[in-house]
Scaffold this motif. Structure first.
Motif, PDB file in Angstrom:
ATOM      1  N   UNK A 161       0.849  -1.196   0.000  1.00  9.92           N
ATOM      2  CA  UNK A 161       0.000   0.000   0.000  1.00  9.92           C
ATOM      3  C   UNK A 161       0.883   1.243   0.000  1.00  9.92           C
ATOM      4  N   UNK A 162       0.466   2.247  -0.801  1.00  7.03           N
ATOM      5  CA  UNK A 162       1.242   3.486  -0.856  1.00  7.03           C
ATOM      6  C   UNK A 162       1.161   4.210   0.486  1.00  7.03           C
ATOM      7  N   UNK A 163       2.170   5.063   0.757  1.00  6.36           N
ATOM      8  CA  UNK A 163       2.149   5.854   1.990  1.00  6.36           C
ATOM      9  C   UNK A 163       1.702   7.269   1.714  1.00  6.36           C
ATOM     10  N   UNK A 164       1.865   7.693   0.461  1.00  4.77           N
ATOM     11  CA  UNK A 164       1.492   9.065   0.092  1.00  4.77           C
ATOM     12  C   UNK A 164       1.062   9.092  -1.379  1.00  4.77           C
ATOM     13  N   UNK A 165       0.286  10.124  -1.717  1.00  3.83           N
ATOM     14  CA  UNK A 165      -0.008  10.362  -3.130  1.00  3.83           C
ATOM     15  C   UNK A 165       0.205  11.851  -3.377  1.00  3.83           C
ATOM     16  N   UNK A 166       0.903  12.169  -4.464  1.00  2.29           N
ATOM     17  CA  UNK A 166       1.230  13.560  -4.757  1.00  2.29           C
ATOM     18  C   UNK A 166       0.708  13.957  -6.136  1.00  2.29           C
ATOM     19  N   UNK A 182       5.451  24.902 -11.226  1.00  3.11           N
ATOM     20  CA  UNK A 182       4.963  26.224 -10.814  1.00  3.11           C
ATOM     21  C   UNK A 182       4.674  26.304  -9.320  1.00  3.11           C
ATOM     22  N   UNK A 183       4.535  25.150  -8.695  1.00  3.45           N
ATOM     23  CA  UNK A 183       4.190  25.166  -7.259  1.00  3.45           C
ATOM     24  C   UNK A 183       4.680  23.877  -6.619  1.00  3.45           C
ATOM     25  N   UNK A 184       4.832  23.875  -5.277  1.00  3.26           N
ATOM     26  CA  UNK A 184       5.241  22.639  -4.602  1.00  3.26           C
ATOM     27  C   UNK A 184       4.189  21.561  -4.839  1.00  3.26           C
ATOM     28  N   UNK A 185       4.619  20.297  -4.830  1.00  2.00           N
ATOM     29  CA  UNK A 185       3.651  19.233  -5.096  1.00  2.00           C
ATOM     30  C   UNK A 185       2.563  19.224  -4.009  1.00  2.00           C
ATOM     31  N   UNK A 186       1.381  18.777  -4.417  1.00  2.00           N
ATOM     32  CA  UNK A 186       0.215  18.829  -3.510  1.00  2.00           C
ATOM     33  C   UNK A 186      -0.048  17.432  -2.988  1.00  2.00           C
ATOM     34  N   UNK A 187      -0.194  17.324  -1.677  1.00  2.00           N
ATOM     35  CA  UNK A 187      -0.435  16.013  -1.073  1.00  2.00           C
ATOM     36  C   UNK A 187      -1.919  15.658  -1.153  1.00  2.00           C
ATOM     37  N   UNK A 189       5.476   4.812  -1.572  1.00  2.00           N
ATOM     38  CA  UNK A 189       6.316   4.277  -2.633  1.00  2.00           C
ATOM     39  C   UNK A 189       5.449   3.890  -3.832  1.00  2.00           C
ATOM     40  N   UNK A 190       6.078   3.771  -5.014  1.00  2.00           N
ATOM     41  CA  UNK A 190       5.284   3.454  -6.214  1.00  2.00           C
ATOM     42  C   UNK A 190       4.686   2.056  -6.137  1.00  2.00           C
TER      43      UNK A 190
END
Ligand SMILES: Nc1ncnc2c1ncn2[C@@H]1O[C@H](COP(=O)(O)OP(=O)(O)OP(=O)(O)O)[C@@H](O)[C@H]1O
Length: 536
Positions: free
Chosen positions: A1-6, A13-18, A102-103
Motif C-alpha cells: 500500500x502506498x504511503x502518500x499520493x502527490x 509552478x508550485x510545490x507538489x500537492x499532497x 512508494x510506487x
C-alpha cells in the motif's frame, strides 16, 4: 500500500500537492496550484486517492473540460488514474503527474481476482449518446485487444480447447460424454493454490494441488458416475494480464496432474459468462452435456468464493461470494473446498446485503401514498437517485403517460440542454421530469431556479433504493442488453460521496419517496432479475 499520493506540477509552478488517502479534495484555480485563468473553476475537479489500489479517481466539476493523458474529460464525468498518469487540470494545460510513494509494485501475471490499476475514463452519469473522446480506446487497450484476438486464433495449438463468443468463453472437451451427476469445481483456491505462497500466482507454473485429498476425491467421484466439470472466471485474459494460451496450458497441466477426465469452461471477461451469472452453466447444460439432463439433487458445486467471514488473524475473509451465488443461481448444492474435500462441518458465511429474490412488491409506489401525479396544472419533477435506481424506467413507463416531458442528460448531452428542453416544455404548457441522478443541492438548484423563473411548482422525487439494489439493477440492465453505457463502482462511490439529502429549504414545494415496484414485461426478464448478479 502506498504511503502518500502527490500531484506534481510538470511546469514546476508550485510545490507538489499532497492527496490524502480516501479523502475527496478539490483542485482548481487557487493559490496552491497558482492557476489564475478564469476558465478554470475554483472547483475544477474533485479527486480521491486510494492508497490500496494506487488509483486516483478524478471527477470533473468545472464547466470547461479537464484532461487525462491527452483525453478530454467533461462535466460530470470521472476517470481513474494510476501512478505516473497525467492530469490536465484544464485540457491541454496545467499538466500534473500522479505519484504514489512508494510506487506500486511491478505488475506480474496474476490470478483472476486481482485487478491491476489501469486508467479508465467513465461517464458518471452514464451516457447513451457517448462522448467519442471517452469511447475512444487508449492505445494501450487497442494493443491488448489486437494481441488478444491474435492469441485467440493462435490458441488452436492447445489440444481440446475451443473458443466461443469472440473469445468470451473458452471450453475444454466440449463434446465429452454427458452424465446426469455433475461434480463442478472452481479452480484457484479450490483445486489449487500457489506454490510461492503468494495470494496471487507469479507466472503460470506457480500452482500446486490445494489438498492431497483432491485427486483421490475427484477420481472416486468420476468412478461413481459423476462428470467432473470446471467453471472458472479468468477476466485477467480480457484485461490483458493473462494470455489465452497461458491459461489453457496451465489448466490442462492441472487436469493432467489430477489424472481424471475433465470438461472445463473459462469466462475470460466481465460479461454474462462470469460467475455468478449463469452464462457458463447454461452453455454447459444446453450445448456440452450431450443432451443429458442434469440430476440437480445429486450434483454439486465446490468453490472458495463463498462469502466466509474472516477468522481473526488466522484467515482472511473470502474475496467474493461469486461461487456460492453461482450455485444458488443454478440451484446446485454448494460446498466449500474444506467441506467437500476435508469433511468440515458447514462453514459460516454471509449473504449479500441485497437479495434480488426478496424485492417487495407490496409497497405503495410513492411515500406518502397519497402522492398525486401530476399534482399541479404544470409542474417540474426533479429525480434524485443512484444510476440504476429506475428513474428512466419510471419516467418512461409512468410519467410520460401523464403528459410529462422527460429531460435526461445522457440523451440530451448536458444539463444546459436539459434546462433548454425544460424551458421549452414549460413554455408549451407541459409538465417536465428531470431524469438525472442529481445527488447534491448544486445539481438540483439549476432546475429549481428555472422552474421558479416560470413560476411553476417543483417537486423532488427521491428513489428509495440501496446502493447495492441499484448496482444490481445496473448489472441487470447490462445483461438484458439495454442500450446504456456501463456504470462502474467508482461512479456509485462518487454519487455516495456527493449525496446531499434533498430538503424543502432548497426551494422544493414537496419531497416524495419513490419505492421500487418490480414490473416485468416478460417472465425471462423476471427470472434474470431474481438472480444474484453481483459478486459480493
Ligand atoms: N420497476 C421496475 N421493474 C422492473 N425493472 C426495472 C424497474 N425499474 C428499473 N428497472 C430496470 O432496472 C434497470 C435500471 O433502470 P433505469 O435505467 O431506469 O435506471 P436509471 O435510474 O435511469 O439509471 P441511470 O441514472 O444510470 O440512467 C433497467 O434495466 C430497468 O429496466
Amino acid at each position: 500500500m502506498a504511503g502518500k499520493c502527490w500531484l506534481t506540477c510538470l511546469a514546476n509552478l508550485h510545490p507538489r500537492i499532497h492527496l490524502p488517502n480516501r479523502q475527496t479534495c478539490t483542485i482548481g484555480r487557487s493559490r496552491d496550484t497558482k492557476i489564475k485563468s478564469k476558465r478554470c473553476s475554483k472547483s475544477q475537479v474533485e479527486v480521491l486517492a486510494d492508497y490500496t489500489t494506487y488509483t486516483l479517481t478524478v471527477h470533473q466539476v468545472g464547466p470547461n473540460a479537464s484532461g487525462v493523458n491527452g483525453t478530454s474529460l467533461l462535466y460530470g464525468n470521472t476517470a481513474q488514474l494510476k501512478h505516473n498518469d497525467i492530469l490536465e487540470i484544464l485540457q491541454g494545460e496545467y499538466h500534473h503527474r500522479i505519484e504514489f510513494e512508494p510506487p506500486p509494485p511491478p505488475p506480474v501475471p496474476k490470478e483472476d481476482n486481482q485487478t491491476n490499476p489501469t486508467t479508465t475514463v467513465n461517464s458518471e452519469m452514464p451516457r447513451r449518446k457517448a462522448n467519442t473522446d471517452l469511447k475512444r480506446k487508449s492505445p494501450d487497450s487497442e494493443e491488448r485487444d489486437t494481441g488478444r484476438t491474435k492469441r485467440a486464433k493462435e490458441q488452436k495449438g492447445v489440444p481440446g480447447w475451443e473458443e466461443y463468443d469472440n473469445g468470451d468463453l473458452l471450453v475444454l472437451n466440449k463434446d465429452m460424454e454427458g452424465r446426469a451427476k455433475i461434480a463442478c469445481y472452481d479452480v484457484d483456491g479450490t483445486l489449487i493454490t500457489t506454490k510461492s505462497g503468494k495470494v496471487f500466482a507469479v507466472g503460470y507454473d506457480d500452482w500446486k494441488i490445494l489438498f492431497s485429498e483432491v485427486p483421490g476425491k475427484l477420481k472416486q467421484l468420476h468412478k461413481d458416475g459423476f462428470k467432473i466439470v470446471i467453471f472458472t472466471n479468468q477476466a485477467g485474459i480480457a484485461a490483458g494480464k493473462h494470455t489465452v494460451e497461458g491459461i489453457q496450458k496451465k489448466l490442462s497441466a492441472i487436469f493432467d496432474k489430477l489424472g481424471v477426465p475433465v470438461q472445463a469452461f473459462v469466462s475470460t471477461g466481465k460479461g454474462s459468462y462470469r460467475k455468478p451469472a449463469l452464462g457458463m452453466w447454461d452453455f454447459f447444460k444446453d450445448k456440452a452435456n450431450g443432451g443429458v439432463t442434469v440430476d440437480m439433487k445429486e450434483s454439486v458445486y465446490v468453490g472458495d468464493a463463498a462469502g466466509r467471514p474472516a477468522e481473526g488473524k488466522k484467515k482472511k475473509k473470502d474475496f467474493s461470494k461469486s461461487d456460492r451465488l453461482f450455485a444458488l443461481n443454478a440451484d446446485l448444492n454448494f460446498f466449500t473446498p474444506e467441506e467437500h474435500f476435508l469433511g468440515y462441518k458447514t462453514q459460516a458465511f454471509e449473504m449479500p446485503e441485497f437479495d434480488p429474490r426478496d424485492v417487495d412488491d407490496s409497497l405503495p409506489m410513492f411515500d406518502p401514498s397519497s402522492t398525486k401525479v401530476p399534482k399541479h396544472k404544470v409542474e417540474v419533477v426533479v429525480c434524485v437517485g443512484y444510476p440504476g435506481s429506475g428513474k428512466s424506467f419510471l419516467a418512461s413507463t409512468y410519467f410520460t403517460d401523464h403528459g410529462y416531458i422527460q429531460a435526461n442528460r445522457d440523451l440530451l448531452g448536458s444539463w444546459q440542454k436539459c434546462i433548454s428542453a425544460m424551458e421549452k416544455s414549460l413554455q408549451d404548457g407541459h409538465h417536465v421530469i428531470i431524469d438525472n441522478t442529481n445527488p447534491d443541492a448544486e445539481s438540483r438548484k439549476r432546475y429549481i431556479d428555472a422552474a421558479k423563473k416560470f413560476k411553476v411548482p417543483v417537486r423532488c422525487f427521491v428513489f428509495n433504493l440501496t446502493k447495492d439494489h441499484c448496482r444490481h439493477n445496473n448489472k441487470y440492465r447490462e445483461f438484458s442488453g439495454t442500450d446504456h453505457s456501463k456504470v462502474s463502482d467508482m461512479v456509485y462511490n462518487m454519487y455516495k460521496s456527493r449525496y446531499e439529502e434533498p430538503s424543502l429549504k432548497e426551494g422544493f414545494d414537496d419531497i416524495v419517496k419513490v419505492n421500487f415496484i418490480p414490473n416485468f414485461r416478460k417472465k425471462k426478464d423476471e427470472d434474470l432479475y431474481k438472480m444474484f448478479l453481483l459478486e459480493k
